[in-house]
Design a protein around this motif. Structure first.
Motif, short mmCIF file in Angstrom:
data_model
loop_
_atom_site.label_atom_id
_atom_site.label_comp_id
_atom_site.label_asym_id
_atom_site.label_seq_id
_atom_site.Cartn_x
_atom_site.Cartn_y
_atom_site.Cartn_z
N PRO A 199 0.83 -1.20 0.00
CA PRO A 199 0.00 0.00 0.00
C PRO A 199 0.87 1.26 0.00
O PRO A 199 1.95 1.27 0.58
N ILE A 200 0.36 2.28 -0.63
CA ILE A 200 1.05 3.56 -0.70
C ILE A 200 0.71 4.37 0.55
O ILE A 200 -0.44 4.40 0.99
N ALA A 201 1.70 5.06 1.08
CA ALA A 201 1.48 5.97 2.21
C ALA A 201 1.43 7.40 1.67
O ALA A 201 2.19 7.73 0.75
N PRO A 202 0.56 8.23 2.21
CA PRO A 202 0.54 9.63 1.76
C PRO A 202 1.88 10.30 2.01
O PRO A 202 2.47 10.16 3.09
N ASN A 203 2.37 10.99 1.02
CA ASN A 203 3.63 11.72 1.15
C ASN A 203 3.32 13.06 1.81
O ASN A 203 2.52 13.83 1.29
N PRO A 204 3.96 13.38 2.95
CA PRO A 204 3.67 14.63 3.64
C PRO A 204 4.34 15.85 3.00
O PRO A 204 4.00 16.99 3.34
N ALA A 205 5.28 15.64 2.10
CA ALA A 205 5.99 16.76 1.47
C ALA A 205 5.06 17.50 0.52
O ALA A 205 4.11 16.93 -0.03
N PRO A 206 5.33 18.79 0.30
CA PRO A 206 4.55 19.53 -0.71
C PRO A 206 4.70 18.85 -2.07
O PRO A 206 5.76 18.30 -2.37
N PHE A 207 3.65 18.91 -2.87
CA PHE A 207 3.68 18.28 -4.19
C PHE A 207 4.71 18.98 -5.06
O PHE A 207 4.60 20.18 -5.32
N PRO A 208 5.74 18.26 -5.55
CA PRO A 208 6.84 18.89 -6.28
C PRO A 208 6.66 18.98 -7.80
O PRO A 208 7.57 19.42 -8.50
N HIS A 209 5.52 18.53 -8.29
CA HIS A 209 5.30 18.47 -9.74
C HIS A 209 4.21 19.46 -10.14
O HIS A 209 3.50 19.99 -9.29
N PRO A 210 4.05 19.68 -11.45
CA PRO A 210 2.95 20.55 -11.88
C PRO A 210 1.61 20.02 -11.34
O PRO A 210 1.37 18.80 -11.31
N GLY B 261 13.00 8.56 -18.45
CA GLY B 261 13.17 9.98 -18.17
C GLY B 261 11.97 10.69 -17.58
O GLY B 261 11.88 11.91 -17.68
N GLN B 262 11.10 9.95 -16.93
CA GLN B 262 9.88 10.56 -16.39
C GLN B 262 10.12 11.05 -14.96
O GLN B 262 10.83 10.44 -14.18
N ARG B 263 9.49 12.16 -14.63
CA ARG B 263 9.60 12.72 -13.28
C ARG B 263 8.67 12.01 -12.31
O ARG B 263 8.89 12.04 -11.11
N ALA B 264 7.61 11.40 -12.83
CA ALA B 264 6.63 10.74 -11.97
C ALA B 264 5.83 9.74 -12.80
O ALA B 264 5.89 9.75 -14.03
N PHE B 265 5.07 8.91 -12.10
CA PHE B 265 4.18 7.94 -12.73
C PHE B 265 2.98 7.77 -11.82
O PHE B 265 2.98 8.19 -10.66
N PHE B 266 1.94 7.19 -12.37
CA PHE B 266 0.75 6.91 -11.57
C PHE B 266 0.82 5.49 -11.06
O PHE B 266 1.23 4.58 -11.79
N TRP B 267 0.42 5.29 -9.82
CA TRP B 267 0.31 3.97 -9.23
C TRP B 267 -1.13 3.82 -8.80
O TRP B 267 -1.64 4.65 -8.03
N VAL B 268 -1.80 2.84 -9.34
CA VAL B 268 -3.20 2.58 -8.99
C VAL B 268 -3.21 1.40 -8.03
O VAL B 268 -2.66 0.34 -8.34
N ASP B 269 -3.82 1.63 -6.87
CA ASP B 269 -3.85 0.58 -5.86
C ASP B 269 -5.25 0.50 -5.27
O ASP B 269 -5.69 1.42 -4.58
#
Length: 142
Positions: free
Chosen positions: A2-13, A105-113
């Motif tokens: 399971p993914i945990a919520p990231n507490p950091a500010p969102f760094p992407h557009p 070369g991607q900065r991010a991806f989607f994870w569906v859980d």
């Protein structure tokens, strides 16, 4: 995992969090956990269409060589004006999905859980919640 919520500010557009996913399968035929990875526009830079098409083909060849189940998924802006074709990939682990995304070369991806969409940028096990899959997913048209 399971993914945990990231507490950091969102760094992407911010558009990453509002993106819709247009797929080749109906919602009820999707695997419970999968990644959405694109090879288009590496590093967030817009590249020529021919380069994007070649990168997309290379992504599919890599996923086929790995033997992973996959299907077409396009990430798009909610108004559908911007689209980046990619793949829904049943990667063995989040780390495998992160490595695949980074290789293209991607900065991010989607994870569906299990019905939630997360934006992840590494294999840390944390991401930013982008909402319910049922609110973000639709069938691709033509």
């Amino acid at each position: 995992m399971p993914i945990a919520p990231n507490p950091a500010p969102f760094p992407h557009p911010g558009e990453y969090l509002s993106a819709v996913l247009l797929g080749s399968r109906p919602l009820d035929a999707l695997p419970p956990t999968f990644a959405v990875v694109t090879a288009w526009n590496p590093g967030g830079r817009i590249v020529p269409a021919a380069a994007n098409l070649a990168r997309g083909e290379a992504l599919e060849l890599r996923v086929r060589a790995l033997g992973w189940e996959h299907f077409d998924v396009t990430g798009a802006s909610p108004d559908l004006a911007h689209r980046e074709p990619g793949l829904g990939v049943v990667a063995p682990t989040l780390a495998d999905a992160a490595a695949l995304s980074a290789a293209f070369g991607q900065r991010a991806f989607f994870w569906v859980d299990v019905g939630r969409v997360w934006v992840c940028d590494d294999a840390s096990g944390s991401g930013w919640d982008a909402g319910a899959l049922s609110d973000r997913y639709g069938r691709a048209v033509g």
